[in-house]
Write an enzyme that holds these catalytic residues in place. Structure first.
Site, PDB file in Angstrom:
ATOM      1  CG  ASP A  23       8.710  11.981  74.804  1.00  0.00           C
ATOM      2  OD1 ASP A  23      10.035  12.187  74.038  1.00  0.00           O
ATOM      3  OD2 ASP A  23       9.057  11.381  75.657  1.00  0.00           O
ATOM      4  CG  HIS A  40      13.664  16.672  65.324  1.00  0.00           C
ATOM      5  ND1 HIS A  40      12.952  16.475  66.732  1.00  0.00           N
ATOM      6  CD2 HIS A  40      14.845  16.263  65.119  1.00  0.00           C
ATOM      7  CE1 HIS A  40      13.990  15.919  67.314  1.00  0.00           C
ATOM      8  NE2 HIS A  40      15.086  15.864  66.644  1.00  0.00           N
ATOM      9  CG  LEU A 134      -3.254  30.456  71.560  1.00  0.00           C
ATOM     10  CD1 LEU A 134      -3.692  29.492  72.794  1.00  0.00           C
ATOM     11  CD2 LEU A 134      -2.680  29.194  70.383  1.00  0.00           C
TER      12      LEU A 134
END
Length: 247
Positions: A23, A40, A134
């Site tokens: 956020d 962004h 991962l």
């Protein structure tokens, strides 16, 4: 807790799965007098830093709330910008992730994205399927309530077809119908930029997750902040209704 609560000692207890609500891209851009797209883009760079930090620290699963089901309500221009960035990263960064041993998995309603984005996402899942350093899970057009509803519908359909006894449905069986089937529940959910809510993210899966809220906007998130949340986690007592445990 805020990012200021940080100790330099290495965490004793690492989470297996860290989920992050990314956020603050817009606020980061506004504070700098930059267009929203710049926020962004900077957020995308924070994703890359976070993946590298997780690999270095030995965290095995990272789930990123990249595009919520509610994000479709944003302006067409912002949705187009977000979709364009997603397309870019799927096309140009997956090979790099794969070289680092990252497996990509996508949850959410991909059908709402353009066909080429859907195809790139599924191809990325396929070409990275054998990696095990991962697992990076992207929640795209994802909503926790919708996830639970579709799981309940699948259970009901299985009962109606005679494939499942209603009495056999428990939490473990129900979890197999969620989009996160086969994934460990998040040990910790982190949200950046000062907001203190889950915003429809992994509602079922986060029942026992440790919640950490940072003031730092997502574009500024780096390895130091990742270490901070790991340190916070290591000092929490995870009881699950019983004695403290450390996974």
């Amino acid at each position: 807790m805020s990012g200021s609560d940080h100790r330099t000692a290495a965490p004793v207890c690492l989470p297996e799965h860290v989920a992050i609500i990314m956020d603050g891209n817009g606020r980061w851009a506004n504070m700098r007098g930059l267009p929203l797209l710049a926020g962004h883009r900077a957020g995308g760079e924070a994703v890359q830093r976070t993946v590298r930090a997780a690999i270095r620290r030995g965290v095995k699963w990272v789930t990123l709330y990249a595009f919520s089901s509610e994000n479709w309500r944003r302006t067409p221009g912002e949705v187009a910008d977000l979709t364009g960035l997603l397309r870019y990263y799927l096309r140009h960064k997956v090979a790099e992730l794969s070289r680092e041993g990252v497996r990509l998995r996508v949850i959410g309603d991909l059908s709402r994205f353009p066909d080429d984005v859907q195809n790139e996402a599924r191809l990325a899942e396929k070409v990275t399927a054998g990696n095990d350093t991962l697992v990076l899970v992207l929640a795209l057009s994802y909503g926790g309530r919708a996830d639970i509803v579709q799981a309940a519908a699948r259970m009901a359909q299985a009962v109606a077809r005679g494939e499942l006894e209603a009495s056999a449905i428990d939490e473990t069986v129900f979890a197999t119908a969620l989009q996160t089937a086969g994934m460990p529940d998040p040990d910790m959910v982190v949200r950046t930029s000062g907001e203190c809510r889950l915003s429809n993210f992994l509602l079922w899966q986060s029942a026992y997750a440790e919640l950490v809220f940072l003031e730092t906007p997502w574009p500024d998130f780096d390895e130091t902040h990742f270490d901070t949340v790991l340190d916070i986690y290591s000092r929490r007592e995870r009881r699950f209704g019983a004695r403290p445990v450390c996974k």
